[in-house]
Enzyme design. Sequence first.
Site, PDB file in Angstrom:
ATOM      1  N   LYS A  82      -3.770   5.156  -1.930  1.00 33.06           N
ATOM      2  CA  LYS A  82      -4.880   4.678  -2.766  1.00 33.06           C
ATOM      3  C   LYS A  82      -5.693   5.864  -3.269  1.00 33.06           C
ATOM      4  O   LYS A  82      -5.920   6.820  -2.528  1.00 33.06           O
ATOM      5  CB  LYS A  82      -5.757   3.732  -1.938  1.00 33.06           C
ATOM      6  CG  LYS A  82      -6.844   3.016  -2.735  1.00 33.06           C
ATOM      7  CD  LYS A  82      -7.619   2.054  -1.840  1.00 33.06           C
ATOM      8  CE  LYS A  82      -8.686   1.290  -2.613  1.00 33.06           C
ATOM      9  NZ  LYS A  82      -9.457   0.372  -1.743  1.00 33.06           N
ATOM     10  N   SER A 157      -9.869  -4.287  -3.530  1.00 33.36           N
ATOM     11  CA  SER A 157      -9.785  -3.190  -4.469  1.00 33.36           C
ATOM     12  C   SER A 157      -8.482  -2.390  -4.375  1.00 33.36           C
ATOM     13  O   SER A 157      -8.164  -1.646  -5.291  1.00 33.36           O
ATOM     14  CB  SER A 157     -10.960  -2.241  -4.253  1.00 33.36           C
ATOM     15  OG  SER A 157     -10.877  -1.631  -2.973  1.00 33.36           O
ATOM     16  N   SER A 181     -10.492  -5.379   1.077  1.00 27.94           N
ATOM     17  CA  SER A 181      -9.762  -4.663   0.033  1.00 27.94           C
ATOM     18  C   SER A 181      -8.318  -4.294   0.372  1.00 27.94           C
ATOM     19  O   SER A 181      -7.576  -3.857  -0.508  1.00 27.94           O
ATOM     20  CB  SER A 181     -10.516  -3.393  -0.363  1.00 27.94           C
ATOM     21  OG  SER A 181     -11.602  -3.716  -1.188  1.00 27.94           O
TER      22      SER A 181
END
Lengths: 482, 95
Positions: A82, A157, A181
């Site tokens: 990420k 996210s 997330s």
Amino acid sequence: MDDKTILGLTALELGRAIKEGKTTSLEACKAYIEAIREEDKKYNSYVTVCEEQALAKAKEIDAKIASGAITSDLAGVPIAIKDNICTKGILTTCASKMLHNFIPPYDATVIKKLEEEGMVIIGKTNMDEFAMGSTTETSYHGATINPRGANRVPGGSSGGSAACVAANLAPIALGSDTGGSIRQPASFCGVTGLKPTYGTVSRYGLVAFASSLDQIGPISRDAMDAAAMYNIINGRDDRDQSSTDCNDVSLDNIKSFDVKGKKIGIPEQYFGEGIEPGVKDAVMKAVAYYESKGAIVEKFDMPIVDYAIPTYYIIACAEACSNLSRYDGIKYGFRPEDATDLTSVYIKSRSQGFGLEVKRRIMLGNFVLSSGYFDAYYNKALQAKSLIKDAFDKAFEKYDVIIGPVAPTTALEIGKSLSDPLKMYLGDICTVLVNIIGLPAISVPCGESDGLPVGMQIIGKPYDEEQILGFACNYQNGSKEA
Amino acid sequence: MEITQDLVRYLEALGRIELSPEEEVKTQKDLADILGYIDKLGELDTAGVEPLSHAAGRTNITREDVVINGDMQEQVLSNAPETKDGTILVPRTFD
């Protein structure tokens, strides 16, 4: 081994194939990078692909595996990261204009650890800007598309990490989970996502959103991969004083985990108003599976769930507004040309560098911390946190795990969420409590509703990762047999 | 509670942010919606409850103050918008 076979393997299977000489890390990395080049135009799950570094690293790792210098289960396996986890020499943008050109001078602790085990970073994945969002639509790099549903968001996210694993564009990925997330995008994309106990994984090098809630964890194709990854990234780190010593999980125990006699608590409020019937059905079917294998299932009342969202957004925004005060256009990141005096450098850099959702949360955070409102909001939220902890402590006196949905709905249509932030926040109802008191939880795919994946959430006691991974693996083994 | 335009501007100032007029209108409405919902927390009886900061009760953990990440001046400075002679350059702060 041909490319298609490589892309179809789990991370542990690929690690084994590399170890047994059936393929190499270089071959695997090439297969993935080529697949990304061809397929990712459709999904936009990656924001940076590190072809050159990855191939060089893979060659190096292949030599080390051949000489026996590296023997880890996941040695040579490619991984996607990420874009809010710092990677030395590789762009780390947090999907924000503010950090569009930021190249970290150091590696996050998790990156060091996975590289020591011989894993190879193939790219950085898309996300909501500064991890603030539930759809990966607030990204400066444009939205990610859910591989499991055309015109659907991947969740957020960590939407890019979930989407690339779901699309076979990475065998495994790292995400971060502040209020769901990791778990919610895993649920929306039909993959497995583990949010470990707070403190088990060092946050050093994770760009801070809300420091008391943030935790790094794996998004993977199954629970066994998540377990192997957890063992690599966990552990006390001097650079994160909230990190703590913890035990590795036993892959053997997880693989042969038996749910017979285990007690499962089902909080009524996790299945209340606003939960789609298709989601409820899929999760309850999975619970029935455990019951058929000898687990004891009991519904119970957890009224504190009604206060989850207010408590979470107060704490998260309060911490975010402090953490994001570091972005001032001075030390790194975006600074517009027309800013001349010091104050205008601050204001213009922040006004033009942050997107609206980030600005909204900074403002909310400043509000709940400001003089006159502190007691009514921030302090009240910390009191609620204490009551939330009591409620879970009490539940765990009776139950081994707590099970509910990950999200009230399946993946939403693209473009339908951002206009109404409150509605988007309410979608976090099932995930945020876990972060508020630092519990471990896993999202496990459990069927579909109207053709879209549904995730079951298994919540455990602190440091009880082995048990929730065991539950997840038991279900996944059962679904394979069925 | 009522979210006035003045309050929105005060929060912009606290966060060193300037919203466009359109953003300001939208933010005023969004904050009213969100805080309207958050106010629900007021219904929760917290009389006599101690605020909890760290869920596992950990406090003040320290380590020896030694440099473990030196020798990266060049990489650090390469991220700064403006530098001069090995330092970060900022606009004049005093006249």
